[in-house]
Design a protein around this motif. Structure first.
Motif, PDB file in Angstrom:
ATOM      1  N   THR A 101       0.821  -1.223   0.000  1.00 27.44           N
ATOM      2  CA  THR A 101       0.000   0.000   0.000  1.00 27.44           C
ATOM      3  C   THR A 101       0.855   1.274   0.000  1.00 27.44           C
ATOM      4  O   THR A 101       0.647   2.151  -0.854  1.00 27.44           O
ATOM      5  N   PRO A 102       1.821   1.450   0.927  1.00 28.39           N
ATOM      6  CA  PRO A 102       2.692   2.629   0.819  1.00 28.39           C
ATOM      7  C   PRO A 102       3.476   2.654  -0.495  1.00 28.39           C
ATOM      8  O   PRO A 102       3.693   3.737  -1.068  1.00 28.39           O
ATOM      9  N   TYR A 143       2.521  11.467   1.860  1.00 29.49           N
ATOM     10  CA  TYR A 143       1.615  11.329   0.723  1.00 29.49           C
ATOM     11  C   TYR A 143       1.231  12.706   0.167  1.00 29.49           C
ATOM     12  O   TYR A 143       1.162  12.892  -1.046  1.00 29.49           O
ATOM     13  N   PHE A 144       0.969  13.668   1.079  1.00 25.83           N
ATOM     14  CA  PHE A 144       0.624  15.020   0.629  1.00 25.83           C
ATOM     15  C   PHE A 144       1.781  15.651  -0.150  1.00 25.83           C
ATOM     16  O   PHE A 144       1.567  16.301  -1.177  1.00 25.83           O
ATOM     17  N   SER A 145       3.001  15.467   0.342  1.00 27.01           N
ATOM     18  CA  SER A 145       4.160  16.048  -0.338  1.00 27.01           C
ATOM     19  C   SER A 145       4.346  15.438  -1.724  1.00 27.01           C
ATOM     20  O   SER A 145       4.726  16.124  -2.672  1.00 27.01           O
ATOM     21  N   THR A 181       9.477  15.107   7.251  1.00 25.51           N
ATOM     22  CA  THR A 181       8.373  14.383   7.871  1.00 25.51           C
ATOM     23  C   THR A 181       8.727  12.922   8.152  1.00 25.51           C
ATOM     24  O   THR A 181       9.565  12.316   7.479  1.00 25.51           O
ATOM     25  N   SER A 214       5.718  11.213   8.961  1.00 27.71           N
ATOM     26  CA  SER A 214       4.311  10.839   8.922  1.00 27.71           C
ATOM     27  C   SER A 214       3.931  10.373   7.516  1.00 27.71           C
ATOM     28  O   SER A 214       4.291  11.008   6.521  1.00 27.71           O
ATOM     29  N   PHE A 215       3.180   9.287   7.443  1.00 24.21           N
ATOM     30  CA  PHE A 215       2.712   8.811   6.149  1.00 24.21           C
ATOM     31  C   PHE A 215       1.801   9.843   5.479  1.00 24.21           C
ATOM     32  O   PHE A 215       1.885  10.066   4.271  1.00 24.21           O
ATOM     33  N   GLY A 216       0.927  10.478   6.255  1.00 22.56           N
ATOM     34  CA  GLY A 216       0.010  11.461   5.691  1.00 22.56           C
ATOM     35  C   GLY A 216       0.745  12.626   5.053  1.00 22.56           C
ATOM     36  O   GLY A 216       0.428  13.045   3.928  1.00 22.56           O
ATOM     37  N   ALA A 217       1.745  13.164   5.765  1.00 19.82           N
ATOM     38  CA  ALA A 217       2.523  14.279   5.217  1.00 19.82           C
ATOM     39  C   ALA A 217       3.350  13.838   4.014  1.00 19.82           C
ATOM     40  O   ALA A 217       3.513  14.590   3.045  1.00 19.82           O
ATOM     41  N   ILE A 245       1.122   4.134  -3.053  1.00 19.67           N
ATOM     42  CA  ILE A 245       0.790   5.549  -2.886  1.00 19.67           C
ATOM     43  C   ILE A 245       1.991   6.440  -3.181  1.00 19.67           C
ATOM     44  O   ILE A 245       1.852   7.493  -3.815  1.00 19.67           O
TER      45      ILE A 245
END
Length: 542
Positions: A79-80, A136-138, A129, A131-134, A83
């Motif tokens: 999954t990572p 992915y956003f980057s 970062t 963080s996975f969320g940050a 993404i």
């Protein structure tokens, strides 16, 4: 409409042939310099591809965003993996679709400056970062920035290069993508064994110089002359064109090309604030252009490029043929050699034959690669060696016929007022297919899923055949044609096979007007040089 005969050209043709255009590299040093400079933006795009793809094999990166197996080796979940690779493509898709409306408001230069700023922000986030969320956003933001940079740099070059240099300029400028990818891989190899976050942070920090240079220097680059004309600034457009053609064109040739541009701008002025202009892509003769541009634009994805580019290092790792980073660099250098070889052919052979050759070569490589991993009795080591060879040949063919020229076609075939919109749509659709490939490939190749490995090439063999057939039947040859000539041929519904021999009457008339303007320009300057005494008399009266 049948192709016009040379005898059908009015008497104005005799005047229009007076312009002198020096096609030598020395005379065209300005556009070559602009091409090399614009390539900085594509270097960043290539560097990102080369660097980020290798992170998935770095223990320093996997310690933060991966997991350690029972055997002690570091790995990453599917999954990572999906993404990280696909969000960059998704962002590039968003950036590509916004190319038209953003470019209409900001112009080509300022749009590239905005892209560079977004890229710096995305890189900073990615480097700091955990963080996975940050993360992915980057990656999404980085994709938007690169989508802008890729499209606006291409559109600027389309609108600025002379017709006889357009193919060569695109061959040169797109080489920056491969050079950037190679350097990104080299930096990765140098940091891969660092057992800390610096393993991937150092390559990210190396991303900063390119966008910083663009932000500081783009204000000194003249805006695209065609964009200026379509926004009601003819004097600035002529000044920009004069800067770009200085040393290669005489005044007659300059005025002739300017008149060609004016004729199109008068008919198809770009709407700056009306987003509904995008619907014109699917109306009248524009529909044919859109189909060709989007179809050829998806050729990169259609021959499975993301399968090789995004997961090449991963494949070499599981194939156990030695240092995966080293093999990735070597195969990428073979691809760069193929790209540089096209510089010799593009002005002689044309785009159509090069793109078709690239499609067929990549398609055949996919078939051979799949056969290698299904052939009975072939040892894994020999299959791994075969994988390296086939990957090298694939990248040679990809860079020889596809990487530079799908962007060239997507930008030179559209109408002037729709160029950025069409280029953005073609790139966007290509990114969608690339995203689908990057997102779904881990399911096919990952050992925890279907575990097809290189046998996945069978699917791309069939896809490549479809792409090759489309190019053969749909793509016209426009080598040496001005953008205005191409526009006239599409408006007159010239058949694909007749593009090379068609005589454009409207363009001949525009060149005649340009020659007359040049005469008037010469007389005006001659008059300015002569009346010295009159200036003295006027001064004395004052």
């Amino acid at each position: 409409m049948p192709p016009a005969r040379a005898t059908d050209v009015p008497e104005m043709e005799e005047v229009s042939t007076q312009g002198v255009r020096d096609t030598s590299l020395r005379a065209n040093w300005r556009i070559i310099a602009v091409t090399l400079y614009i390539g900085i933006s594509l270097f960043e795009y290539g560097f990102d591809k080369g660097a980020i793809a290798g992170f998935q094999a770095m223990p320093g990166f996997l310690q933060v965003f991966g997991y350690q197996s029972s055997s002690g080796t570091w790995n990453i979940q599917s999954t990572p993996q999906q993404i990280i690779s696909s969000f960059m493509i998704l962002g590039a898709f968003i950036g590509a679709l916004l190319t038209g409306p953003v470019g209409a408001h900001l112009g080509r230069r300022h749009s590239m400056m905005l892209s560079s700023f977004l890229l710096i922000v995305a890189t900073v986030i990615m480097a700091v970062t955990t963080s996975f969320g940050a993360l992915y956003f980057s990656r999404l933001l980085c994709g938007i920035a690169n989508g802008f940079l890729l499209n606006f740099s291409m559109v600027y070059l389309q609108e600025s290069a002379p017709p006889y240099m357009r193919g060569l300029c695109f061959g040169v400028v797109t080489s920056w993508i491969t050079i950037g990818t190679t350097i990104g891989m080299i930096v990765n190899k140098a940091t891969a064994d660092i057992m800390s976050r610096q393993a991937y942070q150092i390559p990210l920090y190396a991303c900063f110089p390119a966008p910083a240079i663009l932000i500081l220097t783009l204000p000194f680059l003249p805006e695209s002359p065609r964009w200026l004309l379509n926004h009601g600034r003819p004097e600035d457009a002529l000044h920009s064109l004069r800067f770009l053609r200085k040393g290669a064109y005489d005044e007659v040739a300059l005025q002739q090309e300017f008149e060609e541009m004016k004729a199109i701008a008068a008919r198809e002025a770009e709407t700056q604030k009306d987003w509904r202009l995008i619907f014109e892509l699917f109306r009248g003769t524009n529909l044919r252009r859109t189909i060709i541009c989007v179809g050829v634009g998806t050729a990169n994805a259609g021959v499975g490029a993301m399968f090789i580019l995004a997961f090449g290092t991963y494949f070499f790792k599981i194939a156990e043929v030695g240092d995966p980073f080293l093999w990735t660099i070597i195969t990428n250098c073979v691809g760069l050699a193929g790209l540089m070889l096209t510089w010799v052919f593009v002005t002689r052979v044309g785009r159509r034959h090069l793109i078709l050759t690239g499609c067929l070569l990549c398609t055949i490589c996919m078939l051979i690669m799949a056969i290698l991993y299904t052939a009975p009795g072939l040892s894994p080591h020999n299959a791994g060696i075969g994988l390296v060879v086939i990957t090298s040949v694939y990248l040679f063919g990809f860079n020889f016929g596809l990487e530079p020229y799908v962007y060239l076609v997507a930008g030179e075939l559209p109408a002037q007022n729709l160029r950025a919109y069409t280029m953005g749509l073609a790139s966007g659709v290509s990114f969608v297919f690339g995203w689908i490939c990057a997102f779904t490939t881990p399911y096919f190749i990952n050992k925890t899923s279907l575990n097809w490995g290189p046998k996945y090439g069978y699917i791309w063999f069939v896809s490549g055949l479809i792409v090759s057939a489309f190019v053969y039947f749909m793509l016209p040859e426009v080598r040496g044609r001005t953008l205005e000539e191409i526009d006239e041929m599409f408006r007159n519904k010239v058949p694909t096979r007749q593009f090379e021999k068609y005589v454009c009457l409207e363009i001949e008339e525009a060149r005649g007007r340009g020659a007359m303007n040049a005469r008037a320009f010469g007389k005006e300057h001659l008059m300015e040089d002569k009346p010295v005494l009159a200036h003295v008399e006027n001064a004395s009266k004052v």
